[in-house]
Design an enzyme around this catalytic site. Structure first.
Site, PDB file in Angstrom:
ATOM      1  N   GLU A  39     -14.454  47.686  -5.497  1.00 38.20           N
ATOM      2  CA  GLU A  39     -15.120  46.889  -4.475  1.00 38.20           C
ATOM      3  C   GLU A  39     -16.639  46.924  -4.682  1.00 38.20           C
ATOM      4  O   GLU A  39     -17.314  45.888  -4.628  1.00 38.20           O
ATOM      5  CB  GLU A  39     -14.791  47.430  -3.069  1.00 38.20           C
ATOM      6  CG  GLU A  39     -13.304  47.348  -2.690  1.00 38.20           C
ATOM      7  CD  GLU A  39     -12.513  48.586  -3.090  1.00 38.20           C
ATOM      8  OE1 GLU A  39     -12.861  49.218  -4.124  1.00 38.20           O
ATOM      9  OE2 GLU A  39     -11.556  48.932  -2.382  1.00 38.20           O
ATOM     10  N   ARG A  48       4.685  51.175 -24.728  1.00 38.38           N
ATOM     11  CA  ARG A  48       3.627  52.067 -25.222  1.00 38.38           C
ATOM     12  C   ARG A  48       2.279  51.668 -24.646  1.00 38.38           C
ATOM     13  O   ARG A  48       1.456  52.511 -24.316  1.00 38.38           O
ATOM     14  CB  ARG A  48       3.570  52.008 -26.753  1.00 38.38           C
ATOM     15  CG  ARG A  48       4.718  52.719 -27.443  1.00 38.38           C
ATOM     16  CD  ARG A  48       4.598  52.598 -28.949  1.00 38.38           C
ATOM     17  NE  ARG A  48       5.742  53.213 -29.623  1.00 38.38           N
ATOM     18  CZ  ARG A  48       5.991  53.084 -30.929  1.00 38.38           C
ATOM     19  NH1 ARG A  48       5.177  52.344 -31.696  1.00 38.38           N
ATOM     20  NH2 ARG A  48       7.031  53.667 -31.473  1.00 38.38           N
TER      21      ARG A  48
END
Lengths: 362, 362
Positions: A72, A206
């Site tokens: 934010e 992965r």
């Protein structure tokens, strides 16, 4: 019970609905959070987009790891013009506590943000309660109920959330098996049991996990790179920690530019390995094999989900895909719950099946 | 090329559509053909319903085996009133040749039948051509294109049709496997790997096949009854021939009132066994196991379809579900085509998977 606990399970009837522009911006915020520059590990992956009332994007941000600005604040800093009256779209409920950084709720209030829409409530009791604080401050708040956004946010945060609850990494185990349960033919050859779609998913896994784990046997026999690669063999931007565990001898993993760090854990105890990895900030582990390692994690009850790529082929002989589980009679079998099932078609080849399973007794 | 061959592959553009009443009557005719009183084996299973123009059923019949009246004649005989102007619904194209009985086409003409609707053309070149003969005699003819009726007729006749083309029985092999390919636990226990839905299908298969085949090992270890049973254990009306094959020692199958005849074939050669069974009139064989027998049929290329009941369970040890196939390296693996896939849910238990497969190279 704290107020945060109550809020987390009570539907917010005072919340408003989200607009299409807001949902699009939340998808963008999720893209920011999922980007390779945002490290996985002990901190949640969060993205934020600031939207003007007319729909223009005023700023965007992401959290880049411990000690750096939250998404934010990063978004507020990125804005080149005024943000008063804007809507903040955040992938995770803004924090309401003083950690290494100040509470995001305060930063949003100070900037004059008029409305905050989140994709997921914060399950961490220490940091939760942000939406309530914002609402009490007169800011309009909403939680997206769009199933696609919810699923994306859950997926992105599940390793982190699992760590909050269980204090160990989330464990995904992956097996490639023939229909008769073989991991290789009698002469040891196994390339390839499954088709390209199944093998591509291994690289997706992965890429999204923090660490990839193999046993010393697999390290010896297969000499795997344990990198996340594109179809053309080039490395993906995000790479997992590469771990070989076990007490046996094993060659060092190859040093490759762009690959994840290599780690050797000299234990065959899954619990000890996970504790070590958790302390290193790992929150999601992919157990790739071989059969002995997969069996050790299953026996220890430390597999949270099992992905099986099942090839519609028979070998009739060859190494079993799962090692000894210590089970001798049928009633002691390890039952799994089938969570998802889909075919993975191969052009001009057999269609592999993908099974997503969870151990039943946990 | 005979006229019959041409007709079998050329769409009949002059044919009319079927009515709902006719399709319902064809379903009834299929029920008649599938009933236990109609023997399986070297003759097709055929049913026939005679429908008045106002929709009343005037007669119904079925073929009860070699030397008895064909279904059409049986239906004509069953009628207690006049059938002139009626429609005959037959599951298989009426025969047009003089075998042990006269041609059904003649019987239908003589009776004044106005219209004939069939569920399936006759693939047997010796008997085919019935619809053409009827049409030339001024009788209206139609072949149902309703997919459900077509599927039911195909299912009912496929053993017989397979025999016409391949001169050996159709072979369905069935395996019950854990996810890691085991047929039993280390101590030999295997009851039950799969749930009730999978086990019920085995009895459906036994009921629809002409013969059930097991090896001497299974006969020794499992002492199976090889009967088709209802859920409550009572015998179904149709029972398969029960066959134990192999050169090893095996106990005789239990003598049970209502069960199918028991047969001992002292060969381990699938081709020899199928030849023997074909000569006995068997057209559809269910190979139930064990692993050695299934492997022998697969290696010989004599499995037409493989049904796998896959339990979402792991054992980690125990007898393999498939015996040695003589395969030593991965590129020689036996690939199968996945034809159908569906879950078989168990109340309060794990969901088994049902896979229908066909060997790829035949």
């Amino acid at each position: 019970m704290s107020r945060a606990d109550t809020e987390a399970t009570t539907p917010c009837t005072t919340m408003s609905c989200t607009t299409e522009a807001e949902r699009a911006a939340l998808h963008h915020a999720l893209d920011l959070a999922a980007a390779p520059g945002v490290p996985a590990g002990p901190n949640p992956r969060v993205g934020c987009v600031l939207l003007a009332p007319d729909g223009r994007i005023l700023g965007e941000g992401r959290h880049r790891g411990a000690g750096t600005a939250h998404a934010e604040v990063d978004a507020l800093r990125s804005a080149t013009g005024p943000v008063r009256g804007a809507t903040a779209l955040v992938t995770l409920e803004p924090c309401d506590h003083h950690g290494r950084t100040g509470p995001c709720t305060q930063a949003l209030r100070d900037a004059g943000i008029a409305r905050v829409v989140v994709a997921r409530r914060d399950p961490n009791p220490v940091a939760a309660g942000g939406l309530d604080t914002l609402r009490e401050a007169g800011i309009d708040v909403a939680v997206s109920e769009d199933p696609q956004l919810t699923a994306r946010a859950e997926e992105l945060l599940r390793g982190w959330e699992h760590g909050l609850v269980h204090h160990r990494p989330l464990v995904t185990a992956k097996l490639a098996l023939t229909l008769d349960g073989r991991a290789a033919a009698a002469d040891g050859t196994s390339r390839w049991i499954t088709g390209p779609a199944a093998r591509a998913e291994v690289h997706d896994l992965r890429e999204c996990c923090d660490a990839v784990l193999v046993g010393t046997g697999t390290a010896r026999l297969d000499a795997p790179q344990l990198t996340a690669r594109h179809e053309d063999g080039t490395l993906r931007a995000r790479q997992p920690l590469r771990v070989v565990m076990g007490e046996g001898e094993a060659p060092a993993l190859p040093t490759l530019p762009g690959a994840g760090e290599a780690l050797r854990l000299r234990t065959r105890d899954p619990e000890a390995a996970l504790e070590d990895l958790f302390d290193r900030g790992i929150r999601h582990v992919l157990v790739e094999g071989g059969p002995t390692l997969a069996a050790a994690f299953l026996t220890a009850g430390l597999v949270d989900e099992l992905i099986v790529h099942l090839a519609p082929s028979l070998l009739g002989a060859g190494p079993a895909g799962i090692g000894d589980l210590g089970i001798t009679t049928i009633t002691d079998r390890l039952d799994l719950e089938l969570r998802d099932l889909r075919p993975l078609p191969t052009p001009d080849g057999p269609t592999d099946l993908r099974l997503l399973l969870q151990p039943r007794t946990r």
